[in-house]
Write a protein that holds these residues in place. Sequence first.
Motif, PDB file in Angstrom:
ATOM      1  N   GLN A 188       0.828  -1.216   0.000  1.00  0.00           N
ATOM      2  CA  GLN A 188       0.000   0.000   0.000  1.00  0.00           C
ATOM      3  C   GLN A 188       0.856   1.258   0.000  1.00  0.00           C
ATOM      4  N   TYR A 189       2.017   1.178   0.628  1.00  0.00           N
ATOM      5  CA  TYR A 189       2.945   2.321   0.635  1.00  0.00           C
ATOM      6  C   TYR A 189       3.277   2.746  -0.797  1.00  0.00           C
ATOM      7  N   TYR A 190       3.495   1.771  -1.661  1.00  0.00           N
ATOM      8  CA  TYR A 190       3.903   2.073  -3.033  1.00  0.00           C
ATOM      9  C   TYR A 190       2.724   2.369  -3.962  1.00  0.00           C
ATOM     10  N   THR A 191       1.524   2.055  -3.539  1.00  0.00           N
ATOM     11  CA  THR A 191       0.390   2.197  -4.461  1.00  0.00           C
ATOM     12  C   THR A 191      -0.712   3.112  -3.962  1.00  0.00           C
ATOM     13  N   VAL A 192      -0.901   3.210  -2.658  1.00  0.00           N
ATOM     14  CA  VAL A 192      -2.052   3.931  -2.109  1.00  0.00           C
ATOM     15  C   VAL A 192      -1.626   5.177  -1.346  1.00  0.00           C
ATOM     16  N   ALA A 193      -0.780   5.008  -0.323  1.00  0.00           N
ATOM     17  CA  ALA A 193      -0.384   6.142   0.509  1.00  0.00           C
ATOM     18  C   ALA A 193       0.926   5.821   1.209  1.00  0.00           C
ATOM     19  N   ARG A 253       4.267  -3.116  -6.046  1.00  0.00           N
ATOM     20  CA  ARG A 253       3.083  -2.595  -6.729  1.00  0.00           C
ATOM     21  C   ARG A 253       2.319  -3.743  -7.400  1.00  0.00           C
ATOM     22  N   ALA A 254       3.054  -4.621  -8.054  1.00  0.00           N
ATOM     23  CA  ALA A 254       2.407  -5.762  -8.698  1.00  0.00           C
ATOM     24  C   ALA A 254       1.695  -6.634  -7.671  1.00  0.00           C
ATOM     25  N   ASN A 255       2.331  -6.855  -6.533  1.00  0.00           N
ATOM     26  CA  ASN A 255       1.716  -7.686  -5.494  1.00  0.00           C
ATOM     27  C   ASN A 255       0.434  -7.058  -4.958  1.00  0.00           C
ATOM     28  N   TYR A 257      -1.754  -5.292  -6.661  1.00  0.00           N
ATOM     29  CA  TYR A 257      -2.833  -5.550  -7.611  1.00  0.00           C
ATOM     30  C   TYR A 257      -3.212  -7.028  -7.626  1.00  0.00           C
ATOM     31  N   LEU A 258      -2.230  -7.911  -7.470  1.00  0.00           N
ATOM     32  CA  LEU A 258      -2.533  -9.344  -7.408  1.00  0.00           C
ATOM     33  C   LEU A 258      -3.354  -9.672  -6.169  1.00  0.00           C
ATOM     34  N   ARG A 259      -3.036  -9.023  -5.059  1.00  0.00           N
ATOM     35  CA  ARG A 259      -3.782  -9.275  -3.821  1.00  0.00           C
ATOM     36  C   ARG A 259      -5.222  -8.789  -3.963  1.00  0.00           C
ATOM     37  N   ARG A 260      -5.420  -7.694  -4.671  1.00  0.00           N
ATOM     38  CA  ARG A 260      -6.782  -7.188  -4.899  1.00  0.00           C
ATOM     39  C   ARG A 260      -7.610  -8.166  -5.735  1.00  0.00           C
ATOM     40  N   LEU A 261      -6.930  -9.012  -6.496  1.00  0.00           N
ATOM     41  CA  LEU A 261      -7.628 -10.028  -7.295  1.00  0.00           C
ATOM     42  C   LEU A 261      -7.926 -11.284  -6.478  1.00  0.00           C
ATOM     43  N   GLY A 262      -7.556 -11.243  -5.188  1.00  0.00           N
ATOM     44  CA  GLY A 262      -7.821 -12.389  -4.329  1.00  0.00           C
ATOM     45  C   GLY A 262      -6.683 -13.386  -4.267  1.00  0.00           C
ATOM     46  N   LEU A 263      -5.559 -13.060  -4.880  1.00  0.00           N
ATOM     47  CA  LEU A 263      -4.405 -13.954  -4.877  1.00  0.00           C
ATOM     48  C   LEU A 263      -3.522 -13.678  -3.662  1.00  0.00           C
ATOM     49  N   LYS A 264      -2.597 -14.586  -3.407  1.00  0.00           N
ATOM     50  CA  LYS A 264      -1.627 -14.419  -2.328  1.00  0.00           C
ATOM     51  C   LYS A 264      -0.228 -14.401  -2.947  1.00  0.00           C
ATOM     52  N   PRO A 265       0.232 -13.234  -3.382  1.00  0.00           N
ATOM     53  CA  PRO A 265       1.492 -13.156  -4.122  1.00  0.00           C
ATOM     54  C   PRO A 265       2.707 -13.455  -3.242  1.00  0.00           C
ATOM     55  N   ARG A 266       3.756 -13.957  -3.895  1.00  0.00           N
ATOM     56  CA  ARG A 266       5.012 -14.203  -3.194  1.00  0.00           C
ATOM     57  C   ARG A 266       5.645 -12.869  -2.787  1.00  0.00           C
ATOM     58  N   ALA A 279       7.982  -6.677 -12.073  1.00  0.00           N
ATOM     59  CA  ALA A 279       8.434  -5.310 -12.316  1.00  0.00           C
ATOM     60  C   ALA A 279       8.277  -4.942 -13.787  1.00  0.00           C
ATOM     61  N   ALA A 280       8.569  -5.896 -14.671  1.00  0.00           N
ATOM     62  CA  ALA A 280       8.420  -5.642 -16.109  1.00  0.00           C
ATOM     63  C   ALA A 280       6.961  -5.397 -16.470  1.00  0.00           C
ATOM     64  N   ALA A 281       6.049  -6.142 -15.835  1.00  0.00           N
ATOM     65  CA  ALA A 281       4.622  -5.950 -16.112  1.00  0.00           C
ATOM     66  C   ALA A 281       4.161  -4.567 -15.682  1.00  0.00           C
ATOM     67  N   ILE A 282       4.604  -4.123 -14.494  1.00  0.00           N
ATOM     68  CA  ILE A 282       4.231  -2.798 -14.012  1.00  0.00           C
ATOM     69  C   ILE A 282       4.819  -1.714 -14.906  1.00  0.00           C
ATOM     70  N   ASN A 283       6.047  -1.904 -15.355  1.00  0.00           N
ATOM     71  CA  ASN A 283       6.671  -0.916 -16.240  1.00  0.00           C
ATOM     72  C   ASN A 283       5.934  -0.836 -17.566  1.00  0.00           C
ATOM     73  N   SER A 284       5.492  -1.985 -18.082  1.00  0.00           N
ATOM     74  CA  SER A 284       4.716  -1.981 -19.328  1.00  0.00           C
ATOM     75  C   SER A 284       3.399  -1.241 -19.145  1.00  0.00           C
ATOM     76  N   LEU A 285       2.736  -1.483 -18.010  1.00  0.00           N
ATOM     77  CA  LEU A 285       1.484  -0.785 -17.718  1.00  0.00           C
ATOM     78  C   LEU A 285       1.714   0.718 -17.611  1.00  0.00           C
ATOM     79  N   ARG A 286       2.831   1.094 -17.026  1.00  0.00           N
ATOM     80  CA  ARG A 286       3.177   2.515 -16.902  1.00  0.00           C
ATOM     81  C   ARG A 286       3.350   3.149 -18.277  1.00  0.00           C
TER      82      ARG A 286
END
Length: 294
Positions: A188-193, A253-255, A257-266, A279-286
């Motif tokens: 959340q630090y990296y994505t929300v606040a 950041r990727a984790n 969004y994965l957690r919001r999908l109900g997953l338990k990311p590593r 990280a590559a996926a987030i950079n592509s989205l950016r």
Amino acid sequence: MLTSPSFVDIDTQWSTVDPLAECRRELHKKAFAARHPLANHPLFSMGALAKVAEEASRRNGDLYVDAGNFTFADKWDTTPKPNMTIPEIFERIETAGAWLVLKHVETNPAYMALLDEFKAFLLEIAGPEGSKLLSNAEMIVLITSPRRKSAFHFDAEVNFLAQVKGSKDIWVCDPMDRSVTTEEEIEQYYTVANNAGTYKPHAEKVARKFTLRPGDSVHIPTHASHWVQNHDSVSVSVSFNMEFPRRYSDTYRANHYLRRLGLKPRPPGTSDFVDRSKAAAINSLRQVKSLIRR
């Protein structure tokens, strides 16, 4: 709770208290004490800092000020803003209950020279390999009224907090203690606040406590939750820090969004390949978002 002693001799250069090799192993992992040459330096007099604060106020986002009663559990950006001008705050700093954060003071060449000295010290600790991961050195000045508390929080950078004037207690937790700082809070630090850390009553029992006086510094690892109790006089501290590559934060950041999908990311660090892929996926989205904005 572990308590570290304070050191009172004034040094002429940055140095570690423990052997350099030991601090290299602990960099980014554990809190440790250091010494610095800035105690009561004229560039950090209240008169000089009042001018720096005025300069920071003219840069978007480079000055934060609040005032009032504060607890460790409060969020740092939820305290009321004082209805005072910058000169009035400095004039009343003894009684205002204020906390001022002056960012990027290194834009002034005189302060940049001091930041360069710190950077050389940190890169010496990091060594040839560790230095490759660090960039974007920054200097932040913190001015605090007597007896004011600073909020429980954690940061993304490799940080050294240097005490220049006054004294304070600081508690620093193990950055890997997930009973104090959870994976979800870091995401959340990296994505929300960036005030996502939440104070837990047991944190003081597992934290390491340092008492800082002029000339003292403490290394605060990335994601190590910490909080501060100022003593009975005005405090001036300087936060020196350097950043890690973006892929580390992008993995979190990727984790998120994965957690919001109900997953338990590593958690990051479990697999370098997975971390780089996230990280590559987030950079592509950016990049996609950037093209859309055009």
